[in-house]
Design an enzyme around this catalytic site. Structure first.
Site, PDB file in Angstrom:
ATOM      1  CB  SER A 185      -0.850  -0.034   1.270  1.00  0.00           C
ATOM      2  OG  SER A 185      -1.400   1.229   1.564  1.00  0.00           O
TER       3      SER A 185
ATOM      4  CE1 TYR B 205      -4.934  -1.726   4.631  1.00  0.00           C
ATOM      5  CE2 TYR B 205      -3.561   0.200   4.194  1.00  0.00           C
ATOM      6  CZ  TYR B 205      -4.312  -0.867   3.740  1.00  0.00           C
ATOM      7  OH  TYR B 205      -4.454  -1.081   2.385  1.00  0.00           O
TER       8      TYR B 205
HETATM    9  P1  NDP Z   1     -11.786  -5.132  -1.032  1.00  0.00           P
HETATM   10  O1  NDP Z   1     -12.408  -4.879   0.286  1.00  0.00           O
HETATM   11  O2  NDP Z   1     -12.547  -4.886  -2.276  1.00  0.00           O
HETATM   12  O3  NDP Z   1     -11.206  -6.612  -1.095  1.00  0.00           O
HETATM   13  C1  NDP Z   1     -10.650  -7.245   0.008  1.00  0.00           C
HETATM   14  C2  NDP Z   1     -10.596  -8.709  -0.321  1.00  0.00           C
HETATM   15  O4  NDP Z   1      -9.968  -9.431   0.745  1.00  0.00           O
HETATM   16  C3  NDP Z   1     -11.974  -9.312  -0.504  1.00  0.00           C
HETATM   17  O5  NDP Z   1     -11.946 -10.090  -1.674  1.00  0.00           O
HETATM   18  C4  NDP Z   1     -12.175 -10.170   0.728  1.00  0.00           C
HETATM   19  O6  NDP Z   1     -12.956 -11.301   0.398  1.00  0.00           O
HETATM   20  C5  NDP Z   1     -10.743 -10.568   1.054  1.00  0.00           C
HETATM   21  N1  NDP Z   1     -10.541 -10.903   2.466  1.00  0.00           N
HETATM   22  C6  NDP Z   1     -10.555 -10.060   3.531  1.00  0.00           C
HETATM   23  N2  NDP Z   1     -10.346 -10.735   4.673  1.00  0.00           N
HETATM   24  C7  NDP Z   1     -10.191 -12.048   4.326  1.00  0.00           C
HETATM   25  C8  NDP Z   1      -9.967 -13.234   5.040  1.00  0.00           C
HETATM   26  N3  NDP Z   1      -9.819 -13.235   6.372  1.00  0.00           N
HETATM   27  N4  NDP Z   1      -9.866 -14.401   4.360  1.00  0.00           N
HETATM   28  C9  NDP Z   1     -10.005 -14.425   3.014  1.00  0.00           C
HETATM   29  N5  NDP Z   1     -10.203 -13.323   2.272  1.00  0.00           N
HETATM   30  C10 NDP Z   1     -10.307 -12.145   2.911  1.00  0.00           C
HETATM   31  O7  NDP Z   1     -10.461  -4.242  -0.999  1.00  0.00           O
HETATM   32  P2  NDP Z   1      -9.356  -3.873  -2.069  1.00  0.00           P
HETATM   33  O8  NDP Z   1      -9.547  -4.590  -3.331  1.00  0.00           O
HETATM   34  O9  NDP Z   1      -9.262  -2.427  -2.070  1.00  0.00           O
HETATM   35  O10 NDP Z   1      -8.059  -4.432  -1.311  1.00  0.00           O
HETATM   36  C11 NDP Z   1      -7.278  -5.504  -1.771  1.00  0.00           C
HETATM   37  C12 NDP Z   1      -5.866  -5.344  -1.216  1.00  0.00           C
HETATM   38  O11 NDP Z   1      -5.310  -4.134  -1.708  1.00  0.00           O
HETATM   39  C13 NDP Z   1      -5.825  -5.252   0.317  1.00  0.00           C
HETATM   40  O12 NDP Z   1      -4.671  -5.919   0.776  1.00  0.00           O
HETATM   41  C14 NDP Z   1      -5.697  -3.761   0.545  1.00  0.00           C
HETATM   42  O13 NDP Z   1      -5.087  -3.465   1.761  1.00  0.00           O
HETATM   43  C15 NDP Z   1      -4.829  -3.360  -0.623  1.00  0.00           C
HETATM   44  N6  NDP Z   1      -4.858  -1.945  -0.968  1.00  0.00           N
HETATM   45  C16 NDP Z   1      -6.006  -1.327  -1.400  1.00  0.00           C
HETATM   46  C17 NDP Z   1      -5.969   0.002  -1.748  1.00  0.00           C
HETATM   47  C18 NDP Z   1      -7.146   0.724  -2.293  1.00  0.00           C
HETATM   48  O14 NDP Z   1      -7.048   1.928  -2.506  1.00  0.00           O
HETATM   49  N7  NDP Z   1      -8.265   0.080  -2.539  1.00  0.00           N
HETATM   50  C19 NDP Z   1      -4.747   0.802  -1.621  1.00  0.00           C
HETATM   51  C20 NDP Z   1      -3.624   0.046  -1.160  1.00  0.00           C
HETATM   52  C21 NDP Z   1      -3.703  -1.261  -0.845  1.00  0.00           C
HETATM   53  P3  NDP Z   1     -14.109 -11.887   1.394  1.00  0.00           P
HETATM   54  O15 NDP Z   1     -14.829 -10.715   1.957  1.00  0.00           O
HETATM   55  O16 NDP Z   1     -14.916 -12.767   0.511  1.00  0.00           O
HETATM   56  O17 NDP Z   1     -13.369 -12.673   2.430  1.00  0.00           O
END
Ligand code: NDP
Length: 256
Positions: free
Chosen positions: A146, A159
């Site tokens: 991130s 985070y």
């Molecule tokens: P979303 O909330 O859209 O996606 C998060 C994903 O993680 C979901 O698919 C969720 O699936 C999965 N997830 C969360 N907890 C668990 C768990 N315990 N077990 C299995 N799966 C899990 O967020 P983003 O797409 O934005 O984020 C994706 C990554 O990118 C993250 O690591 C985030 O920190 C990082 N990121 C995002 C940024 C942004 O601006 N959006 C910026 C920088 C980094 P489900 O709910 O089905 O479990």
């Protein structure tokens, strides 16, 4: 040398959090380059929709409902992917979440939840996928960091700690697994329009405008912005690239 060094046909990828947001954007890139995909997440409905979307791109795709913080569940997931898709060449540790509170307000269980989901899960998945990645002969691990891997924010207590940790974890694995021809790299997304940041925009007033003003590209990122970097880091095109942390941020990290 293959005529197309970005060709992923015959490769199998696990994408944690691949059922939406950035994970789905990464999975789109891999599928369009020919890789079969295992979508790993907890939400069965979202995962089923992602699998249908990926299959429509002409590859095999399966959903393995898994909580990536649960070591036994991850072990069962790895076994199932090998059994159903035959091998593991690419692991993307993308699952993540945030609890937005300043350091003095964050509770220990909240801290643990963020660290477990964002950092410890990458350790569990990578450790358990390692034998299959080694057997692949050209394994690839891609960890999602991130801007909070580089910068801090008052609301990003655990985070930022987890995302700083993911970069150092990436470097350790890159060193350890280079003799196995496994490359391990991190992607550092800027501000991307997903469910995660839709939540942040509700909680942090003025965030939307600040991101637009602070990003040289003048826009929020889209999940499609992650397809190309996924293919590069998952393919033989990046065989001498390891231990890096590559921003995909519209210039956010280089704006003074
Ligand atoms: P979303 O909330 O859209 O996606 C998060 C994903 O993680 C979901 O698919 C969720 O699936 C999965 N997830 C969360 N907890 C668990 C768990 N315990 N077990 C299995 N799966 C899990 O967020 P983003 O797409 O934005 O984020 C994706 C990554 O990118 C993250 O690591 C985030 O920190 C990082 N990121 C995002 C940024 C942004 O601006 N959006 C910026 C920088 C980094 P489900 O709910 O089905 O479990």
């Amino acid at each position: 040398m293959t005529s197309n060094r970005f060709d992923l046909r015959g490769k199998v990828a696990i994408v944690t959090g691949g059922n939406g947001g950035i994970g789905l954007g990464l999975a789109h890139g891999l599928a369009d380059a020919g890789a079969d995909i295992a979508v790993v997440g907890r939400n069965e409905t979202k995962s089923a929709a992602a699998v249908a979307d990926l299959k429509a791109r002409g590859v095999k795709a399966i959903s393995v409902v898994t909580d990536v913080t649960d070591k036994a569940a991850v072990a069962a997931m790895i076994d199932r992917v090998v059994k159903e898709l035959g091998r593991i060449d690419i692991l993307i540790n993308n699952a993540g979440m945030s609890i937005r509170k300043p350091p003095h307000e964050l509770e220990l269980d909240e801290w643990n939840k963020v660290i477990d989901t964002n950092l410890t899960s990458a350790f569990i998945c990578s450790k358990l996928a390692y034998p299959a990645l080694k057997a692949s002969g050209n394994g690839k691990v891609i960890n999602i960091g991130s801007m909070m891997s580089i910068f801090g924010a008052s609301f990003a207590t655990a985070y930022a700690a987890s995302k700083g940790g993911i970069v150092q974890y990436t470097r350790a694995c890159a060193n350890a697994w280079a003799p196995d021809n496994i490359q391990v790299n991190a992607i550092l997304p800027g501000w991307i329009d997903t469910d995660l940041t839709r939540g942040a925009r509700k909680q942090v007033s003025g965030l939307h405008e600040r991101v637009l003003a602070r990003t040289p590209a003048g826009r929020w990122g889209d999940i499609d912005d992650f397809a190309g970097i996924a293919v590069f880091l998952a393919s033989s095109a990046s065989n001498f690239v390891t231990g890096t942390a590559i921003p995909v941020d519209g210039g956010f990290s280089v704006m003074a």
